[in-house]
Write an enzyme that holds these catalytic residues in place. Structure first.
Site, mmCIF file in Angstrom:
data_model
loop_
_atom_site.group_PDB
_atom_site.id
_atom_site.type_symbol
_atom_site.label_atom_id
_atom_site.label_comp_id
_atom_site.label_asym_id
_atom_site.label_seq_id
_atom_site.Cartn_x
_atom_site.Cartn_y
_atom_site.Cartn_z
ATOM 1 N N CYS A 52 0.826 -1.211 0.000
ATOM 2 C CA CYS A 52 0.000 0.000 0.000
ATOM 3 C C CYS A 52 0.862 1.264 0.000
ATOM 4 C CB CYS A 52 -0.875 -0.025 1.254
ATOM 5 S SG CYS A 52 -1.595 1.549 1.649
HETATM 6 N N1 MHO Z 1 -6.618 -2.344 2.477
HETATM 7 C C1 MHO Z 1 -6.436 -0.920 2.331
HETATM 8 C C2 MHO Z 1 -5.414 -0.652 1.278
HETATM 9 C C3 MHO Z 1 -5.172 0.778 1.009
HETATM 10 S S1 MHO Z 1 -4.044 0.991 -0.141
HETATM 11 C C4 MHO Z 1 -3.898 2.522 -0.619
HETATM 12 C C5 MHO Z 1 -7.753 -0.271 1.999
HETATM 13 O O1 MHO Z 1 -8.493 -0.866 1.231
HETATM 14 O O2 MHO Z 1 -8.013 0.802 2.497
HETATM 15 O O3 MHO Z 1 -4.032 0.081 -1.162
#
Ligand code: MHO
Length: 218
Positions: A52
């Protein structure tokens, strides 16, 4: 992970003379760096995927010598992808951070040390609960020198036994970079109370601060 911090520090920082220049946090806002500025100031660009991009951005922003960090998408086939498309895992893009850094303060080796600290490079196409090729561990090199340094570093790190499993980080040429939507930029600093930031980003940031305590923006 065994002694990773120590190994990273030894590999990266043993030979690099540091200039005592600190950048203020406002340097990390979404700045556009022109080619002229870059040349005059010895700036270079590096691009990394390590899960992420909120996590990765928040960590690179802490380092002295980092001029700007932009979150975006690289390595896929879809032009100007949206976050939603990238999340579907079908664009081929990885979430990445593109870092402009001052080579007179920070070397590419040091950036690699930071990159490998930001995430678990033995996880294939995932980081924790974030699963999909968009979360792959990847170095998009911008020139042959970066490629050489990254490949050598990866082999050394693997040999050092810093991780119990093999490092799966992909090392590929940069072919594209699409800046992510504005609300993804400087995300952790602006959304620190959000649960993902509290439970996933924050602990990584704290750990990173400990490992690189001598190299942080003051
Ligand atoms: N599991 C997180 C990932 C954020 S990222 C910017 C969400 O879905 O908020 O990929």
């Amino acid at each position: 992970m065994k002694q990773l911090s120590l190994i990273l520090c030894v590999i990266a920082f043993s030979s690099c003379a540091q200039k005592q220049t600190n950048y203020a946090n406002d340097k990390f806002q979404n700045k556009t760096i022109t080619m002229d500025t870059a040349k005059t100031n010895n700036y270079d660009t590096a691009t990394f995927g390590a899960g992420c991009f909120w996590c990765v951005e928040a960590q690179f922003q802490l380092l002295q010598g980092v001029i700007s960090v932009q979150s975006g998408y690289s390595g896929g086939t879809v032009k100007n992808p949206s976050y939603k498309e990238v999340c579907n895992g079908t664009t081929g893009h990885a979430e990445v951070c593109q870092v402009v850094y001052d080579t007179s303060i920070l070397s590419y080796d040091e950036l690699l040390a930071a990159f490998w600290q930001t995430h678990d490079p033995t996880q294939l196409n995932r980081q924790g609960n974030d699963i999909g090729t968009q979360y792959r561990s990847v170095i998009f090199y911008h020139n042959e020198n970066q490629k050489k340094i990254a490949e050598k570093y990866k082999i050394e790190l693997d040999k050092s036994g810093a991780w119990d499993k093999s490092i799966v980080t992909e090392i590929s040429p940069i072919v594209n970079f699409y800046k992510a939507e504005d609300y993804h930029q400087n995300y952790f600093n602006e959304n620190g109370d959000q649960p993902y930031c509290q439970f996933v980003v924050q602990p990584k940031v704290e750990k990173f601060k400990k490992v690189f305590k001598d190299k942080l923006v003051k």
